[in-house]
Structures are given as C-alpha cells and as structure tokens.
Design a protein around this motif. Sequence first.
Motif, short mmCIF file in Angstrom:
data_model
loop_
_atom_site.label_atom_id
_atom_site.label_comp_id
_atom_site.label_asym_id
_atom_site.label_seq_id
_atom_site.Cartn_x
_atom_site.Cartn_y
_atom_site.Cartn_z
N HIS A 1 48.13 28.69 35.00
CA HIS A 1 48.93 29.09 36.16
C HIS A 1 50.42 28.81 36.01
O HIS A 1 51.17 28.97 36.96
CB HIS A 1 48.37 28.44 37.43
CG HIS A 1 46.98 28.93 37.72
ND1 HIS A 1 46.71 30.22 38.11
CD2 HIS A 1 45.79 28.32 37.60
CE1 HIS A 1 45.41 30.38 38.24
NE2 HIS A 1 44.82 29.24 37.93
N SER A 2 50.85 28.40 34.82
CA SER A 2 52.27 28.13 34.64
C SER A 2 53.03 29.46 34.52
O SER A 2 52.47 30.48 34.13
CB SER A 2 52.48 27.31 33.36
OG SER A 2 52.43 28.17 32.24
N PRO A 3 54.32 29.45 34.87
CA PRO A 3 55.09 30.71 34.81
C PRO A 3 55.44 31.15 33.39
O PRO A 3 56.06 32.19 33.20
CB PRO A 3 56.36 30.37 35.60
CG PRO A 3 56.46 28.88 35.59
CD PRO A 3 55.09 28.32 35.40
N ARG A 4 55.01 30.40 32.37
CA ARG A 4 55.28 30.80 30.98
C ARG A 4 54.59 32.11 30.62
O ARG A 4 55.01 32.83 29.74
CB ARG A 4 54.77 29.71 30.01
CG ARG A 4 55.70 28.54 29.84
CD ARG A 4 55.23 27.60 28.74
NE ARG A 4 53.79 27.45 28.67
CZ ARG A 4 53.09 27.65 27.57
NH1 ARG A 4 53.65 28.05 26.46
NH2 ARG A 4 51.77 27.45 27.58
N HIS A 5 53.46 32.37 31.28
CA HIS A 5 52.68 33.59 30.99
C HIS A 5 52.44 34.35 32.29
O HIS A 5 52.66 33.81 33.37
CB HIS A 5 51.33 33.22 30.36
CG HIS A 5 51.45 32.47 29.09
ND1 HIS A 5 51.79 33.07 27.90
CD2 HIS A 5 51.29 31.16 28.81
CE1 HIS A 5 51.82 32.17 26.94
NE2 HIS A 5 51.52 31.00 27.46
N GLY A 6 51.92 35.58 32.16
CA GLY A 6 51.61 36.37 33.33
C GLY A 6 50.41 35.82 34.09
O GLY A 6 49.66 34.98 33.58
N GLN A 7 50.23 36.30 35.31
CA GLN A 7 49.09 35.90 36.12
C GLN A 7 48.08 37.05 36.19
O GLN A 7 48.47 38.22 36.11
CB GLN A 7 49.55 35.48 37.52
CG GLN A 7 50.47 34.24 37.48
CD GLN A 7 49.81 33.05 36.78
OE1 GLN A 7 48.72 32.61 37.15
NE2 GLN A 7 50.44 32.54 35.73
N ILE A 8 46.81 36.71 36.36
CA ILE A 8 45.74 37.70 36.26
C ILE A 8 46.00 38.93 37.15
O ILE A 8 46.26 38.79 38.33
CB ILE A 8 44.38 37.07 36.65
CG1 ILE A 8 44.08 35.88 35.73
CG2 ILE A 8 43.26 38.10 36.59
CD1 ILE A 8 42.84 35.09 36.14
N GLY A 9 45.94 40.09 36.55
CA GLY A 9 46.03 41.34 37.30
C GLY A 9 47.44 41.82 37.62
O GLY A 9 47.62 42.93 38.11
N GLU A 10 48.45 41.00 37.35
CA GLU A 10 49.78 41.38 37.88
C GLU A 10 50.37 42.64 37.22
O GLU A 10 51.03 43.41 37.88
CB GLU A 10 50.77 40.21 37.81
CG GLU A 10 51.19 39.82 36.41
CD GLU A 10 52.30 38.76 36.41
OE1 GLU A 10 52.28 37.85 37.26
OE2 GLU A 10 53.19 38.86 35.54
N THR A 11 50.09 42.83 35.92
CA THR A 11 50.71 44.00 35.28
C THR A 11 50.07 45.32 35.75
O THR A 11 50.71 46.36 35.71
CB THR A 11 50.62 43.92 33.74
OG1 THR A 11 49.35 43.43 33.39
CG2 THR A 11 51.69 43.02 33.17
N ALA A 12 48.82 45.24 36.24
CA ALA A 12 48.16 46.46 36.73
C ALA A 12 48.94 47.05 37.90
O ALA A 12 48.92 48.26 38.12
CB ALA A 12 46.73 46.15 37.13
N LEU A 13 49.63 46.19 38.65
CA LEU A 13 50.37 46.67 39.82
C LEU A 13 51.61 47.46 39.42
O LEU A 13 52.16 48.21 40.22
CB LEU A 13 50.80 45.48 40.70
CG LEU A 13 49.66 44.57 41.17
CD1 LEU A 13 50.21 43.31 41.83
CD2 LEU A 13 48.75 45.33 42.13
N GLU A 14 52.05 47.29 38.18
CA GLU A 14 53.28 47.96 37.71
C GLU A 14 52.93 49.11 36.76
O GLU A 14 53.78 49.59 36.04
CB GLU A 14 54.16 46.94 36.98
CG GLU A 14 54.50 45.74 37.84
CD GLU A 14 55.00 44.55 37.03
OE1 GLU A 14 54.96 44.58 35.79
OE2 GLU A 14 55.44 43.58 37.67
#
Length: 281
Positions: free
Chosen positions: A248-261
């Motif tokens: 959950h650190s901001p170093r990497h993406g969070q689950i599902g977030e790129t699908a929104l873009e």
Amino acid sequence: MIRPDLHLHTSASDGIYDADELARLVQRAGVTLFSITDHDTLAALLRAAQAAYDRGLAFIPGVEISTEGDEEIHILGYGVTPDDSALNALFSRLKQERINRVRNMGERLQALGMPVPTEEIIESAGASVGRPHLGRAMVERGYAATVQEAFDRFLASGKPAYLPRETPTASQAISLLRQRGAIPVLAHPGHIKKPMAQLLPLLRAWIEAGLSGIEVYHPANRGNYSKWLSLAKEHHLLVTGGSDFHDHSPRHGQIGETALEWPTALQDGWALFKRAKKQSV
Ligand SMILES: [Zn+2]
Ligand SMILES: [Zn+2]
C-alpha cells in the motif's frame, strides 16, 4: 464488465500479500480480470488460479522477467504454465546467481575493509536478495551515510565492489517466453531511460524476437499514455495495463487504478485473455 489489472506482485516475489489475500483485495477493488506477474518466479500461480476460480474472477497466469543489457528491462509473460520446466530452470538458476553475486560482492567489501554478514543477509532477504540489501547493511555499519551513497561509491556498475549479473537479455527472455507458448509484453516503458531514438531499434529487435505487446497503462507512463499507445498501434502490438501493486505504499500503483485511465480496457483485456487461453491449450 471487464476491469483488468494485469500486473500484480505477491509475496512469492517482493509483494506483501500471498495469492489468496491478493485475490480477495482484487475482488474488493472491483477488478474482474487479473494477472499475477511476480519477478522471476511462477510460485504463486497455482494458488492464484484456484483463488480466482473460487471467487469467479478471470485470471491470466503471468510472470515478470528481469533482463539486462546496458539498462534493466522488464518483460512480462502472459499465459505461462505454473510448472513450465524451462522457465522454472531459468528462475532457479537466476536465484542461485543472485545469492552467489551477493556472496562475491560481500567478499569484495571485506577486502575493502567493510565486512558485512552476507550469509545473514541472504538468509533474511529470501528470493530477491540483491545490492539494496548490501547497501542497507553498509549504512547500518556506518560505511556509508545512505544506501544511495553506498551505491555511488561501492556498489554501482564500475565501482570497486560491483559485479555484473548474468541475466538473460530482453530478446532472450522474449524468445524463451514465445517458445513456452506465452505472450511477451514490454513492461512499463516509461521507466526506460533511453531516448526514443535509441529505444526504437531495440523495440524492432524485440518484435523480431517475438514481442507481442506494450504495457501502456502503467503508473510509470502516466502523462504519456498516448505516446506509448501510438507506438503499440504503429507496430501492431497488444495493449496491456496494470498497477504493479506490491503493497500500500505510494512507491507503486494500487490495485485496479490504471483500469480507470484505460478507455479500451474491455477490448484490450479481452484480447489478451483470449490469446493467453488459446496459447495455453
Ligand atoms: Zn517491473
Ligand atoms: Zn512489476
């Protein structure tokens, strides 16, 4: 409705959740098609396939292979088989090679008057032991103020404790994945530091070796999606995307977030899913 996340890590590599827990989080995030792409291991895939089945989620077994030329390039492979003997042989060789390298670099540090407990480091770091672990141990012992300084003075390429890795090249990883019936995709091109003029001839060579797609929708490409998308289209490559979730650190993406873009997530996710299925039967 397909909402894909095709780039996720479990605790089999450097993520923090095991396959069961990750599948639970994937479902909670509203993702309906997911792929686990651990670094250089297939160890989580069977459990993940079972967890996906139990939850009614679509799943593509994947992997992310680290390769090296003058810069580290990551190649994703989709539709791999968890018990693939050739891939597993490569990954166990790479794992042993990582350990040997840390041991040998530890000897170099010792000769430089900076002993570090390499066996302890190897023991506690597990499968992905590497230079960052040596760097942290050096900081703990006061040989460097920061891990970055440890790299800059001793551990980076060309510095006195450095030893190269014997990883496959990107083209070798791509052809191996192809031979094993998997779909090779260039991971997070936004991380590649080379200018476009140098990247293009490489990309052509990778396509020649069997590269089938580009991971356009990755947090590292944000702001440049259209650039990578047009490159994929121009070369008739599949378009994929994923968060690269590790924790959950901001170093990497969070689950599902790129699908929104990702406006064509449905079509692209489905295209990859169909092709991975076809190749695995
Ligand atoms: Zn990567
Ligand atoms: Zn990754």
